[in-house]
Design a protein around this motif. Structure first.
Motif, short mmCIF file in Angstrom:
data_model
loop_
_atom_site.label_atom_id
_atom_site.label_comp_id
_atom_site.label_asym_id
_atom_site.label_seq_id
_atom_site.Cartn_x
_atom_site.Cartn_y
_atom_site.Cartn_z
N ARG A 36 0.83 -1.21 0.00
CA ARG A 36 0.00 0.00 0.00
C ARG A 36 0.86 1.26 0.00
NH1 ARG A 36 -5.40 -0.43 0.69
NH2 ARG A 36 -6.27 -2.35 1.57
N ARG B 240 1.31 6.69 -6.99
CA ARG B 240 0.21 7.60 -7.34
C ARG B 240 0.64 9.06 -7.13
NH1 ARG B 240 -4.40 6.27 -3.75
NH2 ARG B 240 -3.33 7.71 -2.33
N SER C 280 -2.95 -6.63 -7.11
CA SER C 280 -3.99 -6.00 -7.91
C SER C 280 -5.16 -5.55 -7.04
CB SER C 280 -4.48 -6.97 -8.98
OG SER C 280 -5.50 -6.39 -9.76
N ALA C 281 -5.54 -6.37 -6.07
CA ALA C 281 -6.65 -6.00 -5.18
C ALA C 281 -6.31 -4.75 -4.37
CB ALA C 281 -6.97 -7.16 -4.26
N ALA D 59 -4.07 -2.48 -5.25
CA ALA D 59 -3.95 -1.36 -6.19
C ALA D 59 -5.33 -0.78 -6.50
CB ALA D 59 -3.27 -1.83 -7.47
N ALA D 60 -6.31 -1.65 -6.72
CA ALA D 60 -7.66 -1.17 -6.99
C ALA D 60 -8.20 -0.38 -5.80
CB ALA D 60 -8.57 -2.35 -7.32
N ASP D 61 -7.91 -0.85 -4.61
CA ASP D 61 -8.35 -0.17 -3.39
C ASP D 61 -7.70 1.20 -3.24
OD1 ASP D 61 -9.92 -0.25 -0.98
OD2 ASP D 61 -8.08 -0.57 0.15
N GLU D 62 -6.47 1.32 -3.76
CA GLU D 62 -5.72 2.58 -3.66
C GLU D 62 -5.92 3.48 -4.89
OE1 GLU D 62 -4.13 3.72 -1.13
OE2 GLU D 62 -4.25 1.95 0.14
N GLY D 63 -6.73 3.03 -5.84
CA GLY D 63 -6.98 3.83 -7.04
C GLY D 63 -5.81 3.87 -8.00
N ARG E 272 -3.74 1.80 -11.17
CA ARG E 272 -3.83 0.76 -12.19
C ARG E 272 -2.48 0.10 -12.39
NH1 ARG E 272 -2.89 0.22 -17.73
NH2 ARG E 272 -2.12 2.38 -17.84
N ASP F 95 -4.22 -10.93 -16.91
CA ASP F 95 -4.54 -9.70 -17.65
C ASP F 95 -3.59 -9.57 -18.84
OD1 ASP F 95 -5.04 -7.20 -18.68
OD2 ASP F 95 -4.81 -6.12 -16.79
#
Length: 252
Positions: free
Chosen positions: A43, A50, A92-93, A95-99, A101, A133
């Protein structure tokens, strides 16, 4: 001469100063719980990516923290694929939670080196990335079985070269326990970087000049002087008129 290059670093391993390195690179390979890393480090690194506009990718490796993923393990093809898939899913999970890609995958350590010359291992990695992916870029040692397997499967592939690792005459990295495997001198590393980025070649340990495709340039984030190396490498590339951008952007 390359007008542009990606500059990546292996991060989130809990042993480097990620915050000091990230402003100077364009892509980060984030340890995702195999050789190193946990939810907190993943995280934290995703948030730094980001913040600095750095492309975030997965850095899966052998599940062998004791040896930092740098010891080859005898795993079957299906076991390797599952290893990659589980680590990709975990990062990936988060990353999605942190916005954020995810953009790419780069195997770590011994898994990366084995895949360079073992087509079965390379194809296991490629199959896992494709299943997870197929839009992810696969990073692999320039001119290796891993990049060849990725290209054969239709993945977007980045051929990787190294800022501070020595090469043998075959174009492979020198084993870490051999003289010259790790370049300690910043000046020597900069000389190698400039030659790779501007000429697409490296001087091997036996004096031979080896041609290498250089889509992305790696710096290891676990070395104590990685922040100084990152700053100097970035400055040297820009002084040579080379733009530092994540792989796959701006038409690449």
């Amino acid at each position: 001469m390359h007008a542009r290059i990606d500059f990546n670093c292996d991060l989130g391993e809990g042993c480097g100063d990620d915050a000091a390195i990230l402003p100077f690179v364009s892509s980060a390979n984030i340890a995702c719980g195999g050789h190193a890393g946990d939810e907190a480090t993943m995280r934290a690194t995703l948030r730094l990516c980001r913040m600095h506009g750095v492309a975030a990718g997965a850095h899966p490796g052998y599940d062998d923290r004791e040896h930092f993923g740098r010891r080859p393990l005898a795993l079957a093809r299906d076991e390797i694929a599952l290893l990659i898939l589980s680590q990709l899913a975990r990062l990936s999970a988060l990353a999605a939670d942190e916005g954020v890609r995810l953009t790419h995958v780069k195997p770590h350590g011994a898994l990366y080196n084995v895949a360079a010359d073992d087509r079965i291992v390379a194809e296991a990695i490629v199959a896992a990335v494709t299943d997870f992916d197929p839009g992810l870029v696969l990073y692999g040692l320039s001119g290796s079985d891993l990049t060849a397997a990725g290209e054969a499967a239709g993945l977007h592939v980045a051929h990787e070269v190294f800022a501070e690792r020595g090469y043998g005459g075959s174009g492979r990295l020198l084993p870490r326990d051999t003289p010259g495997a790790v370049i300690e001198s910043l000046d020597a590393a900069i000389t190698q970087v400039q030659r790779l980025a501007t000429r697409g070649e490296v001087v091997a340990d036996d004096g031979r000049v080896v041609a290498l495709r250089a889509d992305t340039l790696c710096l290891h984030g676990d070395r104590a002087d990685a922040p100084a190396f990152a700053r100097a490498v970035r400055a040297a590339l820009e002084a040579d008129g080379i733009r530092v951008l994540p792989f796959g952007t701006d038409g690449q």
